[in-house]
Design a protein around this motif. Sequence first.
Motif, PDB file in Angstrom:
ATOM      1  N   ASP A  58     -62.502  56.188   0.767  1.00 54.40           N
ATOM      2  CA  ASP A  58     -61.989  56.943  -0.389  1.00 54.40           C
ATOM      3  C   ASP A  58     -60.517  57.302  -0.196  1.00 54.40           C
ATOM      4  OD1 ASP A  58     -64.440  56.758  -1.571  1.00 54.40           O
ATOM      5  OD2 ASP A  58     -65.052  58.835  -1.167  1.00 54.40           O
ATOM      6  N   ARG A  59     -60.172  57.671   1.004  1.00 52.19           N
ATOM      7  CA  ARG A  59     -58.775  58.018   1.283  1.00 52.19           C
ATOM      8  C   ARG A  59     -57.869  56.813   1.023  1.00 52.19           C
ATOM      9  NH1 ARG A  59     -54.802  58.030   5.129  1.00 52.19           N
ATOM     10  NH2 ARG A  59     -55.967  56.547   6.405  1.00 52.19           N
ATOM     11  N   LYS A  60     -58.300  55.637   1.482  1.00 49.59           N
ATOM     12  CA  LYS A  60     -57.505  54.422   1.256  1.00 49.59           C
ATOM     13  C   LYS A  60     -57.413  54.095  -0.237  1.00 49.59           C
ATOM     14  CE  LYS A  60     -58.551  52.268   5.736  1.00 49.59           C
ATOM     15  NZ  LYS A  60     -59.202  51.118   6.407  1.00 49.59           N
ATOM     16  N   THR A  61     -58.519  54.301  -0.956  1.00 49.93           N
ATOM     17  CA  THR A  61     -58.523  54.032  -2.395  1.00 49.93           C
ATOM     18  C   THR A  61     -57.535  54.940  -3.122  1.00 49.93           C
ATOM     19  OG1 THR A  61     -60.836  53.316  -2.325  1.00 49.93           O
ATOM     20  CG2 THR A  61     -59.946  53.993  -4.476  1.00 49.93           C
ATOM     21  N   ILE A  62     -57.531  56.216  -2.761  1.00 50.31           N
ATOM     22  CA  ILE A  62     -56.628  57.174  -3.402  1.00 50.31           C
ATOM     23  C   ILE A  62     -55.170  56.829  -3.104  1.00 50.31           C
ATOM     24  CG2 ILE A  62     -55.878  59.580  -3.422  1.00 50.31           C
ATOM     25  CD1 ILE A  62     -58.821  60.357  -2.969  1.00 50.31           C
ATOM     26  N   LEU A  63     -54.886  56.433  -1.886  1.00 50.87           N
ATOM     27  CA  LEU A  63     -53.521  56.055  -1.524  1.00 50.87           C
ATOM     28  C   LEU A  63     -53.053  54.850  -2.335  1.00 50.87           C
ATOM     29  CD1 LEU A  63     -53.577  56.507   2.362  1.00 50.87           C
ATOM     30  CD2 LEU A  63     -52.472  57.983   0.665  1.00 50.87           C
ATOM     31  N   ALA A  64     -53.968  53.907  -2.592  1.00 56.47           N
ATOM     32  CA  ALA A  64     -53.619  52.739  -3.414  1.00 56.47           C
ATOM     33  C   ALA A  64     -53.376  53.151  -4.869  1.00 56.47           C
ATOM     34  CB  ALA A  64     -54.729  51.695  -3.336  1.00 56.47           C
ATOM     35  N   ILE A  65     -54.165  54.098  -5.363  1.00 53.18           N
ATOM     36  CA  ILE A  65     -54.012  54.551  -6.746  1.00 53.18           C
ATOM     37  C   ILE A  65     -52.647  55.212  -6.959  1.00 53.18           C
ATOM     38  CG2 ILE A  65     -54.832  56.237  -8.444  1.00 53.18           C
ATOM     39  CD1 ILE A  65     -57.684  55.691  -7.372  1.00 53.18           C
ATOM     40  N   GLU A 122     -46.030  61.406 -11.392  1.00 49.33           N
ATOM     41  CA  GLU A 122     -45.914  62.434 -10.363  1.00 49.33           C
ATOM     42  C   GLU A 122     -47.156  63.321 -10.337  1.00 49.33           C
ATOM     43  OE1 GLU A 122     -43.641  62.783  -8.023  1.00 49.33           O
ATOM     44  OE2 GLU A 122     -42.777  60.898  -8.747  1.00 49.33           O
ATOM     45  N   TYR A 123     -47.713  63.554 -11.508  1.00 51.12           N
ATOM     46  CA  TYR A 123     -48.926  64.363 -11.577  1.00 51.12           C
ATOM     47  C   TYR A 123     -50.083  63.648 -10.896  1.00 51.12           C
ATOM     48  CZ  TYR A 123     -52.733  67.182 -13.444  1.00 51.12           C
ATOM     49  OH  TYR A 123     -53.835  67.984 -13.564  1.00 51.12           O
ATOM     50  N   MET A 124     -50.199  62.317 -11.094  1.00 49.44           N
ATOM     51  CA  MET A 124     -51.234  61.536 -10.417  1.00 49.44           C
ATOM     52  C   MET A 124     -51.057  61.607  -8.900  1.00 49.44           C
ATOM     53  SD  MET A 124     -53.851  59.333 -10.802  1.00 49.44           S
ATOM     54  CE  MET A 124     -53.796  58.312 -12.266  1.00 49.44           C
ATOM     55  N   LYS A 125     -49.859  61.464  -8.448  1.00 48.17           N
ATOM     56  CA  LYS A 125     -49.584  61.499  -7.004  1.00 48.17           C
ATOM     57  C   LYS A 125     -49.913  62.868  -6.417  1.00 48.17           C
ATOM     58  CE  LYS A 125     -45.907  58.045  -7.350  1.00 48.17           C
ATOM     59  NZ  LYS A 125     -44.453  57.782  -7.207  1.00 48.17           N
ATOM     60  N   GLU A 126     -49.534  63.901  -7.137  1.00 43.50           N
ATOM     61  CA  GLU A 126     -49.814  65.255  -6.651  1.00 43.50           C
ATOM     62  C   GLU A 126     -51.318  65.514  -6.572  1.00 43.50           C
ATOM     63  OE1 GLU A 126     -48.926  69.888  -8.041  1.00 43.50           O
ATOM     64  OE2 GLU A 126     -47.896  68.209  -8.999  1.00 43.50           O
ATOM     65  N   ALA A 127     -52.050  65.089  -7.601  1.00 38.04           N
ATOM     66  CA  ALA A 127     -53.504  65.299  -7.612  1.00 38.04           C
ATOM     67  C   ALA A 127     -54.183  64.484  -6.518  1.00 38.04           C
ATOM     68  CB  ALA A 127     -54.063  64.920  -8.980  1.00 38.04           C
ATOM     69  N   GLY A 128     -53.702  63.257  -6.254  1.00 38.44           N
ATOM     70  CA  GLY A 128     -54.285  62.425  -5.206  1.00 38.44           C
ATOM     71  C   GLY A 128     -54.089  63.027  -3.826  1.00 38.44           C
ATOM     72  N   HIS A 129     -52.890  63.488  -3.525  1.00 38.45           N
ATOM     73  CA  HIS A 129     -52.636  64.108  -2.210  1.00 38.45           C
ATOM     74  C   HIS A 129     -53.467  65.380  -2.038  1.00 38.45           C
ATOM     75  CE1 HIS A 129     -49.588  61.399  -0.782  1.00 38.45           C
ATOM     76  NE2 HIS A 129     -48.832  61.581  -1.858  1.00 38.45           N
ATOM     77  N   ARG A 148     -54.862  58.992 -15.728  1.00 37.18           N
ATOM     78  CA  ARG A 148     -54.312  57.687 -16.087  1.00 37.18           C
ATOM     79  C   ARG A 148     -54.222  57.538 -17.604  1.00 37.18           C
ATOM     80  NH1 ARG A 148     -53.947  53.648 -12.672  1.00 37.18           N
ATOM     81  NH2 ARG A 148     -55.639  54.430 -11.352  1.00 37.18           N
ATOM     82  N   LEU A 149     -55.193  58.064 -18.318  1.00 36.01           N
ATOM     83  CA  LEU A 149     -55.169  58.020 -19.773  1.00 36.01           C
ATOM     84  C   LEU A 149     -53.931  58.749 -20.306  1.00 36.01           C
ATOM     85  CD1 LEU A 149     -57.110  56.945 -22.040  1.00 36.01           C
ATOM     86  CD2 LEU A 149     -57.888  59.323 -22.261  1.00 36.01           C
ATOM     87  N   ASP A 150     -53.674  59.933 -19.760  1.00 37.61           N
ATOM     88  CA  ASP A 150     -52.485  60.689 -20.186  1.00 37.61           C
ATOM     89  C   ASP A 150     -51.197  59.981 -19.778  1.00 37.61           C
ATOM     90  OD1 ASP A 150     -54.013  62.666 -21.330  1.00 37.61           O
ATOM     91  OD2 ASP A 150     -54.031  63.933 -19.534  1.00 37.61           O
ATOM     92  N   ASP A 151     -51.194  59.368 -18.602  1.00 38.50           N
ATOM     93  CA  ASP A 151     -49.999  58.652 -18.138  1.00 38.50           C
ATOM     94  C   ASP A 151     -49.642  57.498 -19.065  1.00 38.50           C
ATOM     95  OD1 ASP A 151     -49.701  60.333 -16.015  1.00 38.50           O
ATOM     96  OD2 ASP A 151     -50.521  58.961 -14.507  1.00 38.50           O
ATOM     97  N   TYR A 152     -50.641  56.746 -19.512  1.00 34.30           N
ATOM     98  CA  TYR A 152     -50.374  55.639 -20.432  1.00 34.30           C
ATOM     99  C   TYR A 152     -49.878  56.147 -21.780  1.00 34.30           C
ATOM    100  CZ  TYR A 152     -51.917  51.575 -17.760  1.00 34.30           C
ATOM    101  OH  TYR A 152     -51.993  50.556 -16.840  1.00 34.30           O
TER     102      TYR A 152
END
Length: 379
Positions: free
Chosen positions: A55-62, A70-77, A99-103
């Motif tokens: 899961d950690r690797k998956t989140i890092l790829a996302i 930036e919001y996605m990155k902050e939530a993932g970390h 991701r929906l909001d980002d698009y």
Amino acid sequence: MKFSRIAAAVTTAALAPAVLIASPAFADGPGAPDAGHQPATTTPDQSVPDQAEEDRKTILAIIAHPMASEYMKEAGHKAIADGPKAMRKFIEVDQHKIRLDDYRIAISRLTADAGPGLKEGINKLLSSRHDIDMLRHFYEVTQYELRDDDNRIEISRLIGTGGPAVKEAGKKALKGTPADRTQFLKTGRFLAQASDDRVELSRIDESWDGPILSEAIGKLLNGSPTPAELRHFLEVTQYELRDQDNRVAIAKIIDGGGPELVKAGRAALAGTPADRTEFLKTGQHEARAKDQAAKDKAAKDKPAPGKDGQDQGNGSGTGTGAAATGNTATTAQGHTGAPLATTGASDNTTLIAGGAGTALVAGAGLLLAARMRRAGAQR
């Protein structure tokens, strides 16, 4: 004999561990757990640590994806820091919402440099029901199709209004790829426009009489101007220099001119560039016509000079009684029929002169009668 001893020793060594393990004394030796409290044999469970690492690797790829905000990155970390449950929730739920909001945000930002067709497509998409797959397809595929349609329309417009070089380059881009059309609108159009601008500046130089503009055009073309500098000269600078030349021309025209020409010229100098252009085109000629009309009227209204030796009165005289210009000549007939001149001072003068003539005639008659009486007496 030696061989037998070796065989016995090997047999004893092999059986010794089994005996010792089976012995109650060993099993119940000091430090051993009580009966019924023996630890259960377990196999280490590796599934939880392995899943957490995946899961950690998956989140890092996302969060490394170019579309990750930036919001996605902050939530993932934050999910990684909060542990396995938070990471699983991020992967299964949170990332999709973000991701929906980002698009949506990324697609909305496309309107900044979008043409009419792309803007219409964006508004239609965001105002209707959509999911992540629709947003992703629009961002990765549809937007580029709509952009190319807008580019085709813009290139066609430029061909319709541009010079020969722009027309040629634009037609070539229309026959090419979407990348060719994008490149034409980004740089090609300006290079082609610069070629047309050089031709136009040369034409202006040949047709313009003012020294200020002509000198500036020569200096520009002999240098290394950029396409932007050429365009700015044609759209702005040339008109400023034209007006300077017009000011100089007007000042020369009104120098020594008539009243109407000077008046109109000064008004043009105090007015706008359009006023000065109009003065040079028509105003100066209208003012000159007014000045000429005023001269003609003055010459017509001026009294004609008199002619020496000619009688300006009703009578005519040939003797010494002719009057000067502007005076009235009157002929008074005496006994001898000789005219009597008058200066025209008044009618009284004429009467006095007439009376004096009558007296002279009467006196001459009396003198003649006296002489005749003397002659008769002598006889």
